[in-house]
Design an enzyme around this catalytic site. Structure first.
Site, PDB file in Angstrom:
ATOM      1  N   GLU A  49       0.846  -1.208   0.000  1.00  0.00           N
ATOM      2  CA  GLU A  49       0.000   0.000   0.000  1.00  0.00           C
ATOM      3  C   GLU A  49       0.873   1.247   0.000  1.00  0.00           C
ATOM      4  O   GLU A  49       2.002   1.237   0.490  1.00  0.00           O
ATOM      5  CB  GLU A  49      -0.966   0.002   1.186  1.00  0.00           C
ATOM      6  CG  GLU A  49      -0.338  -0.256   2.544  1.00  0.00           C
ATOM      7  CD  GLU A  49      -0.247   0.987   3.422  1.00  0.00           C
ATOM      8  OE1 GLU A  49      -0.120   2.093   2.855  1.00  0.00           O
ATOM      9  OE2 GLU A  49      -0.264   0.835   4.650  1.00  0.00           O
ATOM     10  N   ARG A  74       1.617  -2.345  12.182  1.00  0.00           N
ATOM     11  CA  ARG A  74       0.812  -3.296  11.401  1.00  0.00           C
ATOM     12  C   ARG A  74       0.223  -2.655  10.140  1.00  0.00           C
ATOM     13  O   ARG A  74      -0.864  -2.990   9.712  1.00  0.00           O
ATOM     14  CB  ARG A  74      -0.290  -3.934  12.255  1.00  0.00           C
ATOM     15  CG  ARG A  74       0.250  -4.620  13.502  1.00  0.00           C
ATOM     16  CD  ARG A  74      -0.815  -5.441  14.203  1.00  0.00           C
ATOM     17  NE  ARG A  74      -1.151  -6.622  13.413  1.00  0.00           N
ATOM     18  CZ  ARG A  74      -0.446  -7.753  13.401  1.00  0.00           C
ATOM     19  NH1 ARG A  74       0.656  -7.861  14.121  1.00  0.00           N
ATOM     20  NH2 ARG A  74      -0.832  -8.784  12.665  1.00  0.00           N
ATOM     21  N   CYS A  79       7.262  -0.898  -2.432  1.00  0.00           N
ATOM     22  CA  CYS A  79       8.423  -1.760  -2.641  1.00  0.00           C
ATOM     23  C   CYS A  79       9.647  -1.388  -1.832  1.00  0.00           C
ATOM     24  O   CYS A  79      10.343  -2.266  -1.304  1.00  0.00           O
ATOM     25  CB  CYS A  79       8.767  -1.853  -4.128  1.00  0.00           C
ATOM     26  SG  CYS A  79       9.343  -0.307  -4.879  1.00  0.00           S
ATOM     27  N   HIS A 116      11.356   0.421  -9.421  1.00  0.00           N
ATOM     28  CA  HIS A 116      10.971  -0.704  -8.562  1.00  0.00           C
ATOM     29  C   HIS A 116      12.205  -1.305  -7.908  1.00  0.00           C
ATOM     30  O   HIS A 116      13.231  -1.521  -8.566  1.00  0.00           O
ATOM     31  CB  HIS A 116      10.222  -1.765  -9.376  1.00  0.00           C
ATOM     32  CG  HIS A 116       9.776  -2.939  -8.562  1.00  0.00           C
ATOM     33  ND1 HIS A 116       9.044  -2.791  -7.399  1.00  0.00           N
ATOM     34  CD2 HIS A 116       9.971  -4.269  -8.716  1.00  0.00           C
ATOM     35  CE1 HIS A 116       8.799  -3.985  -6.884  1.00  0.00           C
ATOM     36  NE2 HIS A 116       9.361  -4.895  -7.660  1.00  0.00           N
ATOM     37  N   ASP A 131      11.142 -10.769  -3.865  1.00  0.00           N
ATOM     38  CA  ASP A 131      10.406  -9.511  -4.009  1.00  0.00           C
ATOM     39  C   ASP A 131       9.093  -9.604  -3.247  1.00  0.00           C
ATOM     40  O   ASP A 131       8.229 -10.414  -3.598  1.00  0.00           O
ATOM     41  CB  ASP A 131      10.164  -9.234  -5.498  1.00  0.00           C
ATOM     42  CG  ASP A 131       9.516  -7.885  -5.753  1.00  0.00           C
ATOM     43  OD1 ASP A 131       9.319  -7.115  -4.795  1.00  0.00           O
ATOM     44  OD2 ASP A 131       9.193  -7.597  -6.924  1.00  0.00           O
TER      45      ASP A 131
END
Length: 279
Positions: A49, A74, A79, A116, A131
């Site tokens: 997210e 939590r 990435c 990324h 990943d």
């Protein structure tokens, strides 16, 4: 390199619900079995997210900030956060971990910048792509890099890595009967400081794919889920995609039920306000 000595490994393993094998003294061994179990548990427990970007808040990449957010708070992350946390945990366990920068190839012929972050972990001399930060299409377990073209099945999903003539490696995913490119990367190692630069672009530049968009993903064993803006998509292994519109009144329930994500009251209220403003 990845600040693994600063990580509360027990808290991380509790956060991901790790159930893999341990040594006689309860320690984790840096072997392939452990690597697979850690990545699988991580992707099941921590959603992808980028809500902080949408909320206009900085995304910090120092390990303490990532641990406070993804482990103790939590929350999920994108990435740079996800794979920096994974790298710290793997380094702490004793794995050899190196970073890479990848170019998203899910948008057809569009040439996108390298934004990324992925990891290469070497186990007994063999490199594996790891990943936890590519969202609902990403692999749940490591993918071998030393055997280009070899298909690996992970539950109901299949992946393979293709090597192009220029030495670039491309991760591919089987969708129905078609292999689709996910992202490509070169052998050049990336360091944590390189991700700081990429993170700045991804979290602040108006052209970033995360700017002004609600994005939450979770790669399940069967159905995989992606909430982008108001559209919740459930992706099936046979290639079927089932879309559903999520309005402001149902947003928090979907985040909890579909992604296991609960926000503090202030953040939740602001997110609903932003979601409602899209009308």
């Amino acid at each position: 390199m990845w600040s693994g000595d600063e990580l509360d490994l027990d808290a991380y393993l509790a956060r991901i619900g790790y159930q893999g094998e341990r040594g006689p003294g309860g320690e984790l061994r840096p072997d392939l079995s452990t690597l697979k179990a850690v990545q699988r548990a991580h992707t099941a427990a921590i959603p992808f997210e980028s809500l902080d970007v949408l909320l206009g808040r900085p995304v910090a990449l120092d390990l303490k900030s990532i641990e406070d957010k993804l482990v103790h708070g939590r929350r999920g992350g994108y990435c740079y956060e996800q794979n920096s946390l994974l790298a710290a945990a793997l380094e702490r366990i004793g794995f050899e971990v190196s970073g890479r920068g990848a170019r998203n190839r899910t948008r057809g012929d569009a040439v996108l910048a390298v934004t990324h972050a992925v990891l290469v972990v070497t186990v007994e001399g063999e490199p594996w792509l790891c990943d936890t930060g590519f969202g609902f299409q990403g692999p749940r377990e490591p993918v071998p890099l030393g055997r280009p073209g070899a298909e690996v099945r992970q539950g109901e999903w299949s992946y393979r890595v293709r090597e192009d003539e220029d030495g670039v490696l491309t991760l591919c995913m089987l969708r129905g009967d078609d292999w689709r490119d996910l992202y490509a990367f070169s052998p050049q190692p990336y360091l944590p400081v390189d991700y700081v630069v990429l993170n700045h672009y991804s979290s602040t530049h108006p052209a970033s794919s995360f700017a002004g968009r609600l994005i939450v993903h979770l790669p399940g064993d069967g159905v995989r889920r992606a909430l982008v803006g108001r559209e919740l998509t459930r992706l099936h292994p046979d290639g079927r995609a089932e879309p559903e519109i999520v309005g402001p009144d149902g947003l928090l329930g979907v985040l909890d039920r579909e992604f296991g994500l609960r926000l503090p009251d202030r953040d939740a209220a602001e997110l609903v306000r932003i979601h409602r403003a899209e009308d």
